[in-house]
Scaffold this active site. Structure first.
Site, PDB file in Angstrom:
ATOM      1  N   THR A   1      40.192  38.781  42.964  1.00  0.00           N
ATOM      2  CA  THR A   1      39.755  40.067  43.517  1.00  0.00           C
ATOM      3  C   THR A   1      40.463  40.307  44.849  1.00  0.00           C
ATOM      4  O   THR A   1      40.801  39.351  45.537  1.00  0.00           O
ATOM      5  CB  THR A   1      38.227  40.009  43.724  1.00  0.00           C
TER       6      THR A   1
ATOM      7  N   THR B   1      34.019  38.728  47.893  1.00  0.00           N
ATOM      8  CA  THR B   1      34.594  38.303  46.619  1.00  0.00           C
ATOM      9  C   THR B   1      33.884  37.029  46.171  1.00  0.00           C
ATOM     10  O   THR B   1      33.270  36.349  46.976  1.00  0.00           O
ATOM     11  CB  THR B   1      36.115  38.052  46.771  1.00  0.00           C
TER      12      THR B   1
ATOM     13  N   GLY C   1      30.147  37.659  41.077  1.00  0.00           N
ATOM     14  CA  GLY C   1      29.582  38.968  41.365  1.00  0.00           C
ATOM     15  C   GLY C   1      28.077  39.081  41.282  1.00  0.00           C
ATOM     16  O   GLY C   1      27.454  39.748  42.118  1.00  0.00           O
TER      17      GLY C   1
HETATM   18  N1  ASP Z   1      33.355  39.528  42.563  1.00  0.00           N
HETATM   19  C1  ASP Z   1      34.182  39.820  41.422  1.00  0.00           C
HETATM   20  C2  ASP Z   1      33.293  40.186  40.265  1.00  0.00           C
HETATM   21  O1  ASP Z   1      32.344  39.480  40.014  1.00  0.00           O
HETATM   22  C3  ASP Z   1      35.083  38.710  41.028  1.00  0.00           C
HETATM   23  C4  ASP Z   1      35.825  38.049  42.161  1.00  0.00           C
HETATM   24  O2  ASP Z   1      35.586  38.325  43.316  1.00  0.00           O
HETATM   25  O3  ASP Z   1      36.684  37.228  41.879  1.00  0.00           O
HETATM   26  O4  ASP Z   1      33.591  41.116  39.579  1.00  0.00           O
END
Ligand code: ASP
Length: 324
Positions: free
Chosen positions: A171, A221, A224
Site C-alpha cells: 500500500t 498501512t 486493514g
Molecule cells: N491496509 C491495506 C488493506 O488492508 C493493505 C496494506 O496496507 O498493505 O487494504
C-alpha cells in the site's frame, strides 16, 4: 516550512532498490510542488500518483488481485479542513487517488464505491488502465494454487487468512504540509492478494487509513480490518494533538502492539514534525524536509537501511518508532 513523507506499505516483504527509487521519486514529485509554493493536497496527490504508477507497489498498476483474479482498488485523500474523498472497489482508473480527489472536490459525498466510482472516474476523463502486472499475476496464480490444494472454493475461505499472511503488502500513502501550513494526506491500495470480491479496506475509510485535521495528518498501512476496528488514523491524530508527533506515535505503537494491530503509519504534525512507527516486520518510507531527503527500508529480517543517519531513532519494544 513545507515537508512531505511517503510510504510504500508495512507488512512482510523485502523493500529493495526499486522501492527506494519509487519512494524517492514520489517525494521528489511532491517536493517540487511544495517548493514552488504549491499546495499540500497537490503534493500528496503527485507523490501517490508516482507510487501508483510504480509496479513494485500494490496500488494502481501492480495492485494485488482478489479471489476472482480481479483488481479492485481503494483510496482516500483528506485536507486539514476535514474535506475528504474516497473510492473503493474501483476497477479501471490508473490512479485511484485522483478518483478519491474527484469525490472530495466534485461531489457532496465522502465515499463512492464500485461501478459508481468507475463511472465518476470516466465522466471526469481519468485515465483507465489494465492494472494487472505480470509479476502480480504470477503471484496470484501461485497463491491460488496453494490456497486451492485440491479443495472446493467454499472451503478455501477459512484458509485465506493463513495463506494471505505470507503475502507481501505494498500500500502507498503520503502526508504533506505546505508553506501556508495546510496539511493533507492520502492512501491508496489494491488491498491484500486473494481478498474476497467487494472487500473494502482501511485505505478507503476516512479515520482508519487516512485522517487529517488542523493538528496533523497521517496515512496508515497494514492489515486493514483491525485498522478499521481501532479507527487508527483518527486515534493517531488525537494522540498527536495531545502528545506531539513522536510521543503520539509512540503511544499508538504501544496500543497497536497490545491489541495485535499489524500496521505502519506516517505522520506530520502542524509544526512540521515528522514521525512514523510500525509493528510489522517491514516498512519503507522517504521524506523531505528542509531540503533534506531521507529514506528508510526495513527489510523484514531486522536489517535496516537508511539515509537518515543518527537523526533517525529506533524505538523500543512497543513497536518501532522513528522521528526525523
Ligand atoms: N491496509 C491495506 C488493506 O488492508 C493493505 C496494506 O496496507 O498493505 O487494504
Amino acid at each position: 516550512m513545507p515537508a512531505i513523507i511517503a510510504h510504500g506499505g508495512a507488512g512482510r516483504y523485502s523493500p529493495d532498490e526499486e522501492h527506494e527509487r519509487g519512494l524517492k521519486d514520489a517525494v521528489a514529485a511532491g517536493w517540487r510542488i511544495l517548493e514552488s509554493g504549491g499546495s499540500a493536497i497537490d503534493a500528496v496527490e503527485a507523490a501517490i500518483v508516482v507510487l501508483e504508477d510504480f509496479p513494485v507497489f500494490q496500488a494502481g498498476f501492480g495492485s494485488a488481485m482478489n479471489l476472482r483474479g480481479e483488481i479492485q482498488t481503494d483510496a482516500s485523500i483528506m485536507l486539514d479542513d476535514l474535506s475528504c474523498g474516497a473510492v473503493a472497489a474501483l476497477t479501471a482508473a490508473a490512479n485511484p487517488i485522483k478518483a478519491a480527489r474527484l469525490v472530495m472536490e466534485k461531489t457532496d459525498h465522502v465515499l463512492i464505491v464500485g461501478e459508481g466510482a468507475d463511472h465518476l472516474s470516466r465522466s471526469y476523463g481519468l485515465e483507465s488502465r489494465d492494472l494487472c502486472s505480470p509479476e502480480r499475476k504470477e503471484t496470484y496464480d501461485r497463491m491460488l494454487a496453494k490456497l486451492r490444494a485440491g479443495e472446493e472454493v467454499a472451503s478455501y475461505l477459512p484458509r485465506l487468512r493463513e495463506v494471505a499472511a505470507d503475502l507481501s503488502m505494498g500500500t502507498v500513502g503520503a502526508v504533506a504540509v505546505d508553506s501556508d501550513g495546510r496539511i493533507a494526506a492520502g492512501t491508496s491500495t489494491g488491498g491484500p492478494m486473494l481478498k474476497l470480491p467487494g472487500r473494502v479496506g482501511d485505505a478507503a475509510i476516512i479515520g482508519a487509513g487516512t485522517y487529517v485535521n488542523g493538528n496533523g495528518g497521517v496515512s496508515a498501512t497494514g492489515v486493514g480490518e483491525p485498522i478499521i476496528k481501532h479507527i487508527i488514523a483518527k486515534k493517531a491524530i488525537d494522540l498527536i494533538s495531545h502528545l506531539g508527533a513522536r510521543e503520539g506515535i509512540d503511544t499508538l505503537m504501544e496500543y497497536a502492539r497490545i491489541n495485535d494491530v499489524r500496521l505502519g503509519i506516517v505522520a506530520i504534525e502542524e509544526n512540521e514534525a515528522i514521525a512514523l512507527g510500525y509493528t510489522t516486520d517491514a516498512m519503507s518510507w522517504a521524506s523531505m524536509k528542509d531540503g533534506e531527503l531521507k529514506t528508510f527500508l526495513s527489510t523484514g529480517i531486522g536489517v535496516r537501511k537508511d539515509d537518515a543517519g543518527d537523526k533517525a531513532e529506533t524505538g523500543d519494544s512497543s513497536g518501532k518508532v522513528l522521528e526525523t
